[in-house]
Design a protein around this motif. Structure first.
Motif, PDB file in Angstrom:
ATOM      1  N   GLN A   1      15.419 -39.135 -66.637  1.00 29.85           N
ATOM      2  CA  GLN A   1      15.083 -38.329 -65.459  1.00 29.85           C
ATOM      3  C   GLN A   1      14.091 -37.235 -65.865  1.00 29.85           C
ATOM      4  N   TYR A  20      24.331 -35.645 -67.660  1.00 26.75           N
ATOM      5  CA  TYR A  20      23.063 -36.300 -68.018  1.00 26.75           C
ATOM      6  C   TYR A  20      23.155 -36.905 -69.427  1.00 26.75           C
ATOM      7  N   ARG A  24      23.666 -24.035 -73.456  1.00 26.95           N
ATOM      8  CA  ARG A  24      24.410 -24.995 -74.287  1.00 26.95           C
ATOM      9  C   ARG A  24      24.937 -24.315 -75.534  1.00 26.95           C
ATOM     10  N   ASP A  71      27.213 -28.587 -63.789  1.00 32.42           N
ATOM     11  CA  ASP A  71      25.750 -28.434 -63.719  1.00 32.42           C
ATOM     12  C   ASP A  71      25.139 -29.503 -62.817  1.00 32.42           C
ATOM     13  N   PHE A 117      28.378 -33.738 -64.574  1.00 28.64           N
ATOM     14  CA  PHE A 117      26.924 -33.900 -64.379  1.00 28.64           C
ATOM     15  C   PHE A 117      26.248 -33.741 -65.749  1.00 28.64           C
ATOM     16  N   ASP A 144      28.874 -38.558 -65.642  1.00 27.57           N
ATOM     17  CA  ASP A 144      27.632 -38.597 -64.860  1.00 27.57           C
ATOM     18  C   ASP A 144      27.642 -39.897 -64.062  1.00 27.57           C
ATOM     19  N   SER A 145      26.973 -39.880 -62.891  1.00 28.38           N
ATOM     20  CA  SER A 145      26.958 -41.094 -62.070  1.00 28.38           C
ATOM     21  C   SER A 145      25.928 -42.102 -62.570  1.00 28.38           C
ATOM     22  N   ASP A 204      31.400 -40.580 -60.117  1.00 22.05           N
ATOM     23  CA  ASP A 204      31.031 -39.439 -59.275  1.00 22.05           C
ATOM     24  C   ASP A 204      31.814 -38.216 -59.779  1.00 22.05           C
ATOM     25  N   ALA A 205      31.097 -37.167 -60.082  1.00 22.86           N
ATOM     26  CA  ALA A 205      31.722 -36.007 -60.726  1.00 22.86           C
ATOM     27  C   ALA A 205      32.732 -35.336 -59.798  1.00 22.86           C
TER      28      ALA A 205
HETATM   29  N1  SAH Z   1      23.747 -30.813 -67.619  1.00 22.22           N
HETATM   30  C1  SAH Z   1      22.680 -31.756 -67.861  1.00 22.22           C
HETATM   31  C2  SAH Z   1      21.672 -31.804 -66.729  1.00 22.22           C
HETATM   32  C3  SAH Z   1      22.265 -32.167 -65.387  1.00 22.22           C
HETATM   33  S1  SAH Z   1      21.098 -32.809 -64.262  1.00 22.22           S
HETATM   34  C4  SAH Z   1      22.010 -31.449 -69.194  1.00 22.22           C
HETATM   35  O1  SAH Z   1      22.347 -30.454 -69.836  1.00 22.22           O
HETATM   36  O2  SAH Z   1      21.147 -32.221 -69.598  1.00 22.22           O
HETATM   37  C5  SAH Z   1      22.127 -33.419 -63.022  1.00 22.22           C
HETATM   38  C6  SAH Z   1      22.821 -34.736 -63.350  1.00 22.22           C
HETATM   39  O3  SAH Z   1      23.742 -35.008 -62.293  1.00 22.22           O
HETATM   40  C7  SAH Z   1      21.923 -35.953 -63.449  1.00 22.22           C
HETATM   41  O4  SAH Z   1      22.099 -36.559 -64.699  1.00 22.22           O
HETATM   42  C8  SAH Z   1      22.424 -36.917 -62.346  1.00 22.22           C
HETATM   43  O5  SAH Z   1      22.454 -38.278 -62.761  1.00 22.22           O
HETATM   44  C9  SAH Z   1      23.826 -36.429 -62.132  1.00 22.22           C
HETATM   45  N2  SAH Z   1      24.443 -36.637 -60.821  1.00 22.22           N
HETATM   46  C10 SAH Z   1      23.890 -36.505 -59.595  1.00 22.22           C
HETATM   47  N3  SAH Z   1      24.826 -36.681 -58.643  1.00 22.22           N
HETATM   48  C11 SAH Z   1      25.997 -36.915 -59.283  1.00 22.22           C
HETATM   49  C12 SAH Z   1      27.344 -37.157 -58.848  1.00 22.22           C
HETATM   50  N4  SAH Z   1      27.656 -37.160 -57.551  1.00 22.22           N
HETATM   51  N5  SAH Z   1      28.292 -37.345 -59.785  1.00 22.22           N
HETATM   52  C13 SAH Z   1      27.977 -37.333 -61.103  1.00 22.22           C
HETATM   53  N6  SAH Z   1      26.740 -37.104 -61.557  1.00 22.22           N
HETATM   54  C14 SAH Z   1      25.765 -36.910 -60.658  1.00 22.22           C
END
Ligand code: SAH
Length: 397
Positions: A203, A233, A215, A301, A231, A253-254, A282-283
């Protein structure tokens, strides 16, 4: 050069170095600029103000120079050198422990419409405007001059960011490849942690560089804790939690692709696979099913819930619900790291959503810190809209 003449008194924001001209401020256009062309901006009484990229839309001109003598031949080299100097001054470029950073953060680096992320010699570029898309060849050449032999490749990943209506040929690919460069991945270090970054399949430009310092904070507070990274990633927070001594980390992550990368990153850093579990899910559903008290550090996040003002109300409600669930579930004496990267949700509105969440969860919650985007995502003081990442570190009893 084509001229954009402003309405009376509409030059004020440009005189204060705001980098955009809105279409409503324009009285007349002299010449016939194509989208992406350079235009000179003039006040209603004919004074030269600035030069920028013209585009059809609400932001009609993105300013590149407020100088009298605009955009001389070495413009890109000059601007990219300035950007690099800031990353050097902050100890990012040239660091042994961190080999990736954002080189150009749009308006924050005086280059509206342009993002460039640096991954150990590979620059990944995203043009958000027609002008920057058209300039990408010159930008790649500028990067070669600025980085010299260090530059391994320049990849253009603008297909999802440049305006598709302008008839541009939106195909991602390499603008430059050094001798022997193959593949679409780099291995980078971030504060000593290793990550694999794939800009082609990942992404954005492949990695979220804006969470580097947050982090590290997670890593510092993870010792002996059970951590949930929602979430996640490619697992940025998870890897820091593991190196910080977490007992166990669950990452959610989804995106299956993202989760595959999390597993690779866990292995790359040599952690025992038994300390980490990946969930493609799904988170929000995942969090609902979490037993109370299972985790004593939770990271939340999500992607931007509001991409424009119209979506603000629903987004705030969504932030509130999500944070209420996280606060309700975290163990007593636990931490919640919660973030919003929606630009239209400001710090105060986000904090209010989290306050409401805490109240609804009925827990005693204290704010230990307010979290931000790091120095390589610098905010132009004349363009406060560039501040988009905000977070809170909560202590929940
Ligand atoms: N925390 C991460 C960045 C998060 S970006 C880091 O440090 O790199 C947001 C992420 O949420 C993306 O990877 C996307 O795939 C995920 N996402 C979006 N909708 C979601 C959902 N409903 N459940 C789980 N993950 C989801």
């Amino acid at each position: 050069m084509h001229k954009v003449i402003l309405r009376p008194r509409r030059e004020k924001s440009i005189l204060r170095f705001h980098p955009w001209v809105f279409s409503g401020a324009i009285a007349d256009i002299v010449g016939d600029p194509r989208e992406g062309d350079l235009v000179g901006v003039f006040s209603s009484d004919g004074k030269y103000l600035a030069t920028g990229h013209y585009q059809i839309g609400s932001i009609a001109v993105r300013i590149l120079s407020f100088d009298e003598d605009p955009l001389q031949g070495d413009f890109w080299v000059r601007m990219l050198s300035r950007a690099l100097a800031l990353r050097k001054a902050c100890g990012l470029d040239g660091s042994a422990a961190t080999t990736c950073y954002r080189l150009v953060h749009g308006e924050g680096d005086g280059l509206p419409g342009l993002i460039i992320d640096y991954y150990d010699g590979v620059c990944v570029l995203q043009a958000h405007s027609v002008g920057m898309f058209r300039a990408k060849g010159a930008i790649a050449e500028g990067l070669r001059q600025v980085y010299g032999d260090r530059l391994k490749a320049v990849y253009d990943k603008s297909s999802g960011t440049a305006p598709y209506k302008a008839g541009l040929d939106l195909v991602d690919g390499y603008l430059y490849k050094g001798a022997g460069w193959t593949g679409d991945e780099a291995r980078v270090l971030e504060n000593g942690n290793q990550f694999c970054v794939n800009w082609n399949e990942g992404q954005k430009t492949g990695f979220f560089l804006d969470q580097r310092e947050n982090r590290q904070r997670v890593g510092q507070l993870s010792r002996g804790r059970n951590v949930l990274n929602l979430f996640c990633y490619t697992g940025g927070f998870s890897i820091y939690a593991l190196s910080g001594g977490a007992v166990h980390v669950d990452s959610v992550d989804s995106s299956q692709r993202a989760m595959d990368m999390v597993d690779r990153n866990v292995a790359l850093n040599g952690f025992d696979a038994g300390r980490h579990t990946s969930y493609t899910a799904d988170a929000i559903d995942f969090l609902k099913a979490v037993p109370e008290g299972k985790y004593d550090l939770i990271i939340v996040d999500p992607p931007a819930f509001a991409k424009h003002r119209g979506a603000l109300k629903n987004a705030l409600r969504a932030y509130q619900r999500l944070n209420e669930a996280a606060i309700a579930k975290v163990a007593p004496g636990g931490f919640v790291f919660t973030f919003s990267c929606s630009q239209v949700v400001d710090k105060e509105a986000f904090a209010l959503a989290v306050f409401s969440a805490a109240a609804a969860a009925g827990r005693s919650v204290r704010i230990l810190d307010r979290l931000n985007q790091p120095a390589d995502h610098a905010v132009n003081i004349y363009h406060p809209e560039g501040e988009y990442l905000k977070g809170l570190l909560l202590y929940v009893e």
